[in-house]
Design a protein around this motif. Structure first.
Motif, mmCIF file in Angstrom:
data_model
loop_
_atom_site.group_PDB
_atom_site.id
_atom_site.type_symbol
_atom_site.label_atom_id
_atom_site.label_comp_id
_atom_site.label_asym_id
_atom_site.label_seq_id
_atom_site.Cartn_x
_atom_site.Cartn_y
_atom_site.Cartn_z
ATOM 1 N N CYS A 55 0.835 -1.198 0.000
ATOM 2 C CA CYS A 55 0.000 0.000 0.000
ATOM 3 C C CYS A 55 0.873 1.253 0.000
ATOM 4 N N GLY A 56 1.921 1.245 0.800
ATOM 5 C CA GLY A 56 2.833 2.377 0.866
ATOM 6 C C GLY A 56 3.572 2.619 -0.442
ATOM 7 N N ALA A 57 3.826 1.529 -1.191
ATOM 8 C CA ALA A 57 4.517 1.650 -2.478
ATOM 9 C C ALA A 57 3.565 2.007 -3.608
ATOM 10 N N GLY A 58 2.269 2.044 -3.317
ATOM 11 C CA GLY A 58 1.287 2.385 -4.339
ATOM 12 C C GLY A 58 0.879 1.227 -5.227
ATOM 13 N N VAL A 59 1.201 0.002 -4.805
ATOM 14 C CA VAL A 59 0.836 -1.180 -5.593
ATOM 15 C C VAL A 59 -0.648 -1.494 -5.418
ATOM 16 N N ILE A 60 -1.140 -1.374 -4.196
ATOM 17 C CA ILE A 60 -2.560 -1.603 -3.914
ATOM 18 C C ILE A 60 -3.125 -0.352 -3.261
ATOM 19 N N LYS A 61 -4.435 -0.196 -3.363
ATOM 20 C CA LYS A 61 -5.076 0.993 -2.786
ATOM 21 C C LYS A 61 -5.287 0.858 -1.292
ATOM 22 N N ARG A 62 -5.772 -0.322 -0.859
ATOM 23 C CA ARG A 62 -6.096 -0.509 0.554
ATOM 24 C C ARG A 62 -5.468 -1.789 1.073
ATOM 25 N N ALA A 63 -4.731 -1.694 2.146
ATOM 26 C CA ALA A 63 -4.089 -2.857 2.761
ATOM 27 C C ALA A 63 -5.137 -3.837 3.291
ATOM 28 N N PHE A 64 -6.257 -3.311 3.754
ATOM 29 C CA PHE A 64 -7.305 -4.152 4.324
ATOM 30 C C PHE A 64 -7.792 -5.214 3.336
ATOM 31 N N ASP A 65 -7.939 -4.843 2.062
ATOM 32 C CA ASP A 65 -8.429 -5.798 1.064
ATOM 33 C C ASP A 65 -7.495 -6.989 0.922
ATOM 34 N N LEU A 66 -6.202 -6.739 0.892
ATOM 35 C CA LEU A 66 -5.236 -7.831 0.768
ATOM 36 C C LEU A 66 -5.227 -8.693 2.016
ATOM 37 N N LYS A 67 -5.262 -8.062 3.178
ATOM 38 C CA LYS A 67 -5.260 -8.824 4.429
ATOM 39 C C LYS A 67 -6.487 -9.725 4.524
ATOM 40 N N LEU A 68 -7.650 -9.180 4.192
ATOM 41 C CA LEU A 68 -8.877 -9.963 4.258
ATOM 42 C C LEU A 68 -8.861 -11.098 3.238
ATOM 43 N N SER A 69 -8.411 -10.821 2.034
ATOM 44 C CA SER A 69 -8.360 -11.850 0.997
ATOM 45 C C SER A 69 -7.409 -12.976 1.388
ATOM 46 N N CYS A 70 -6.269 -12.633 1.931
ATOM 47 C CA CYS A 70 -5.311 -13.666 2.357
ATOM 48 C C CYS A 70 -5.883 -14.529 3.470
ATOM 49 N N ARG A 71 -6.584 -13.912 4.374
ATOM 50 C CA ARG A 71 -7.184 -14.683 5.466
ATOM 51 C C ARG A 71 -8.307 -15.596 4.946
ATOM 52 N N MET A 72 -9.148 -15.065 4.074
ATOM 53 C CA MET A 72 -10.274 -15.844 3.550
ATOM 54 C C MET A 72 -9.795 -16.994 2.669
#
Length: 86
Positions: A55-72
């Motif tokens: 998210c900090g590098a501008g690769v993804i917009k929201r860190a939450f989406d990646l965290k949730l997807s990885c968990r699911m």
């Protein structure tokens, strides 16, 4: 169909749609940075740290989406360390 069975089918369908939405938004969504970015993922980094780095590098917009997807999708321990170019 019985009422409990209908409820189970509806809940399962909603969860599937949510999973698909989250998965596609993370993988197909564009970040905020249009130029190529190289990100180093260190061995032992948590999903929270990786998501924050991306998210900090501008690769993804929201860190939450990646965290949730990885968990699911149960991918939390499967992200490989290395240098990635996006």
């Amino acid at each position: 169909m019985r009422t409990p069975a209908k409820i189970i089918v509806i809940v399962a369908t909603l969860l599937l749609v949510l999973c698909l939405f989250m998965f596609t938004s993370v993988l197909l969504g564009t970040g905020v940075n249009d130029s190529p970015v190289t990100v180093d993922i260190q061995k032992g980094m948590s999903v929270n740290t990786i998501a924050g780095t991306l998210c900090g590098a501008g690769v993804i917009k929201r860190a939450f989406d990646l965290k949730l997807s990885c968990r699911m999708l149960m991918l939390s321990g499967r992200i490989q360390a290395g240098r990635y170019r996006f």
